[in-house]
Write a protein that holds these residues in place. Sequence first.
Motif, short mmCIF file in Angstrom:
data_model
loop_
_atom_site.label_atom_id
_atom_site.label_comp_id
_atom_site.label_asym_id
_atom_site.label_seq_id
_atom_site.Cartn_x
_atom_site.Cartn_y
_atom_site.Cartn_z
N ILE A 167 5.46 1.58 1.72
CA ILE A 167 4.14 1.39 1.12
C ILE A 167 3.65 -0.03 1.33
CG2 ILE A 167 2.91 1.27 -1.09
CD1 ILE A 167 4.64 3.65 -2.01
N ILE A 168 4.53 -1.01 1.09
CA ILE A 168 4.14 -2.41 1.24
C ILE A 168 3.78 -2.71 2.68
CG2 ILE A 168 4.91 -4.80 1.02
CD1 ILE A 168 6.79 -3.81 -1.25
N ASN A 169 4.65 -2.31 3.61
CA ASN A 169 4.38 -2.59 5.03
C ASN A 169 3.12 -1.90 5.51
OD1 ASN A 169 6.59 -4.26 5.36
ND2 ASN A 169 7.95 -2.64 6.11
N ALA A 170 2.88 -0.68 5.05
CA ALA A 170 1.71 0.06 5.49
C ALA A 170 0.43 -0.55 4.93
CB ALA A 170 1.82 1.53 5.07
N LEU A 171 0.44 -0.91 3.66
CA LEU A 171 -0.75 -1.53 3.06
C LEU A 171 -1.04 -2.90 3.66
CD1 LEU A 171 -0.25 -0.54 -0.69
CD2 LEU A 171 -2.06 0.27 0.83
N ASN A 172 0.01 -3.56 4.16
CA ASN A 172 -0.17 -4.88 4.79
C ASN A 172 -0.49 -4.79 6.28
OD1 ASN A 172 0.37 -6.23 2.42
ND2 ASN A 172 2.51 -6.65 2.89
N ALA A 173 -0.37 -3.60 6.86
CA ALA A 173 -0.63 -3.45 8.30
C ALA A 173 -2.11 -3.71 8.60
CB ALA A 173 -0.23 -2.05 8.75
N ARG A 174 -2.39 -4.04 9.84
CA ARG A 174 -3.78 -4.32 10.24
C ARG A 174 -4.52 -3.00 10.49
NH1 ARG A 174 -0.97 -8.66 12.63
NH2 ARG A 174 -0.65 -7.51 14.57
N VAL A 175 -4.71 -2.27 9.40
CA VAL A 175 -5.38 -0.97 9.42
C VAL A 175 -6.39 -0.94 8.28
CG1 VAL A 175 -3.39 0.22 10.42
CG2 VAL A 175 -3.62 0.10 7.93
N LYS A 176 -7.21 0.09 8.27
CA LYS A 176 -8.22 0.24 7.21
C LYS A 176 -7.70 1.05 6.02
CE LYS A 176 -11.49 -1.90 9.50
NZ LYS A 176 -12.07 -3.18 9.01
N VAL A 177 -6.83 2.02 6.30
CA VAL A 177 -6.39 2.96 5.26
C VAL A 177 -4.90 3.24 5.42
CG1 VAL A 177 -6.56 5.38 4.49
CG2 VAL A 177 -8.64 4.09 4.98
N PHE A 178 -4.22 3.36 4.30
CA PHE A 178 -2.85 3.90 4.29
C PHE A 178 -2.86 5.23 3.57
CE2 PHE A 178 1.28 3.96 1.71
CZ PHE A 178 1.95 4.69 2.67
N MET A 179 -2.41 6.30 4.27
CA MET A 179 -2.24 7.60 3.63
C MET A 179 -0.80 7.72 3.16
SD MET A 179 -2.19 11.47 4.99
CE MET A 179 -0.44 11.25 5.26
N PRO A 186 -5.06 -5.69 1.00
CA PRO A 186 -4.35 -4.53 1.55
C PRO A 186 -5.31 -3.42 1.97
CG PRO A 186 -4.22 -4.53 -0.84
CD PRO A 186 -4.88 -5.82 -0.44
N ALA A 187 -4.79 -2.48 2.72
CA ALA A 187 -5.58 -1.33 3.15
C ALA A 187 -5.96 -0.46 1.95
CB ALA A 187 -4.77 -0.50 4.15
N VAL A 188 -6.97 0.37 2.15
CA VAL A 188 -7.37 1.34 1.12
C VAL A 188 -6.30 2.42 1.02
CG1 VAL A 188 -9.11 3.05 0.46
CG2 VAL A 188 -9.81 0.89 1.53
N LEU A 189 -5.99 2.83 -0.19
CA LEU A 189 -4.92 3.79 -0.43
C LEU A 189 -5.49 5.20 -0.65
CD1 LEU A 189 -1.90 4.30 -0.94
CD2 LEU A 189 -2.28 3.68 -3.33
N ILE A 190 -4.92 6.16 0.08
CA ILE A 190 -5.23 7.58 -0.13
C ILE A 190 -3.90 8.31 -0.28
CG2 ILE A 190 -6.33 9.65 0.79
CD1 ILE A 190 -8.17 7.97 2.46
N ALA A 191 -3.79 9.18 -1.27
CA ALA A 191 -2.57 9.94 -1.50
C ALA A 191 -2.72 11.35 -0.94
CB ALA A 191 -2.25 10.00 -2.99
N ARG A 192 -1.74 11.76 -0.14
CA ARG A 192 -1.73 13.16 0.33
C ARG A 192 -0.78 13.97 -0.54
NH1 ARG A 192 -0.58 15.57 6.41
NH2 ARG A 192 1.39 14.47 6.24
N VAL A 193 -1.32 14.99 -1.16
CA VAL A 193 -0.53 15.87 -2.03
C VAL A 193 0.10 16.98 -1.19
CG1 VAL A 193 -2.05 15.38 -3.98
CG2 VAL A 193 -2.51 17.38 -2.54
N ARG A 194 1.01 17.71 -1.80
CA ARG A 194 1.65 18.81 -1.11
C ARG A 194 0.70 20.00 -0.91
NH1 ARG A 194 7.05 18.78 -4.74
NH2 ARG A 194 5.71 17.45 -6.03
N GLY A 195 1.05 20.87 0.02
CA GLY A 195 0.26 22.06 0.28
C GLY A 195 0.40 23.08 -0.85
N LEU A 196 -0.52 24.03 -0.89
CA LEU A 196 -0.55 25.01 -1.97
C LEU A 196 0.68 25.92 -1.98
CD1 LEU A 196 -4.28 26.17 -1.96
CD2 LEU A 196 -3.18 24.47 -3.43
N HIS A 197 1.38 26.03 -0.87
CA HIS A 197 2.53 26.94 -0.78
C HIS A 197 3.79 26.35 -1.41
CE1 HIS A 197 2.70 24.22 2.63
NE2 HIS A 197 3.99 24.48 2.76
#
Length: 540
Positions: A103-115, A161-172
């Motif tokens: 999470i830390i490395n991804a939020l610090n990466a030179r990107v706009k968003v971390f999923m 840091p990058a913008v944070l988006i959380a991906r939840v599990r699928g409905l199954h």
Amino acid sequence: MSQVTELAQGIQVIGPQKPEYKAILSEEALAFVAELGSRFAPAINQLLAGREARQAIVDAGQLPDFLPETKDIRDGDWKILGIPDDLKDRRVEITGPVDRKMIINALNARVKVFMADFEDSLAPSWEKVIEGQQNLKDAVEGTIEFTNPGNGKHYQLNEDPAVLIARVRGLHLKENHILFDGQPLPGALVDFALYFYHNYLTLLKKGSGPYFYIPKLQSHLEARWWAQVFAFTEERFCLQPGTIKVTCLIETLPAVFEMDEILYELRNNIVALNCGRWDYIFSYIKTLRNHSDRVLPDRQQVTMEKPFLSAYSRLLIKTCHKRGALAMGGMAAFIPAKDPELQQKVLDKVTQDKELEARNGHDGTWVAHPGLADTAMGVFNEFIGPEMDNQLHISRDVDAPITAKELLQPCEGQATEAGMRANIRIAVQYIEAWITGNGCVPIYGLMEDAATAEISRASIWQWIKHGKSLDNGQLITPALFRSMLEQELKVVRQELGEERFDHGAFEQASTLFEELTTSDELADFLTLPGYQILTQETIS
């Protein structure tokens, strides 16, 4: 016996109760989980039954198509509610599991968003699900840090840091450790409820918001269910309609025929659709499993230049931009190489892939490793430029209408012995990692998640079912597969070393892989039986 605790009315938690879990599994948070469970969990069984009913129609010979009953939505003049400022520029996103260092490395990466992913790149053990929620809470609050116990290296967030988006599990997928009225709750509701409850106020105060990625949708009826969850949550917490924002992955073949309808059902909350290309390939195999004229070749040959995948990408862009939504591209799963010559080949492949996406009109793309962020960013900077946030102005209106025939077009190519053997080695290594708790695995220069193993086992199943032959003339049979599996296990043992192999769960992984690949019916998801193995100690 596993530990069972009633932490809120109607809610039972199965599994170890570490002191630090109390902050996430608070009575108030679980009361909200219970509210969602009582209102929305029962409908999931009906939605999953709808999937089976639609699949039965395709199995019987009818190919998927656009829905005649929703033609007025596709033809209508409407747009989504809008996109928040911090989600308008998403030219490069990085994805990964909810591991603290990641999470830390991804939020610090030179990107706009971390999923941050609770789904395909996470093996959802009890510890990883709850600790992942705590990690994200700390990240939102800006307090997350990590010290590597091995070398003492310290990690903490940079200032922007990058913008944070959380991906939840699928409905199954169920969460077997949290029961409501004695029944496991849907993992999707647990992930959504806990992340929203603990973070929405902090995010809004920071000028951001509760943002989510929704995976594995197969119909607009499932999108409608999510819209109802969001609307209830916003009203329950006295928030403006549309405060929750969502990006939906179009990673199933049925969903590509309902993109307008999915956007329409979620129009208050949705901001983008995403080309989840690897799961989409798996879904193409799974949906068309009874159609012998739609058998795919080696997955290495199934690139975005193939007509059916190109049509999928272009239709997603055209549909999104018509409705004011962003159109996100797919994953570059490569890992940077230490060898300079090999590294240049990796960067060349990533550049070629991202140029195709940007040229088509995608507003952004995915990378799996921070080392690829600059390359992807360079491509999208060139196409979008410094003055614009995205490519919403590219309408693709001059394109000819994309038809169902194009989206279903058979893919040229062949099943090869090398490809089948590679499928076996990759799938066994990934399944072994998943059932022992690791859902994001570097294998042969790629960062693999569950979609890789799904494609690998489904491809071989499909070749067996339809009596296909390899490029060397060998008929692909269960016996040939079992023989290759035995041989390739020895290769994996040699590659990884005897100690790693013998102390791993490769026998269990190969047994599950064999059962799935040689069964008469194609299993929907390998993560369903995999989850039973993963959680057997904490729920037995």
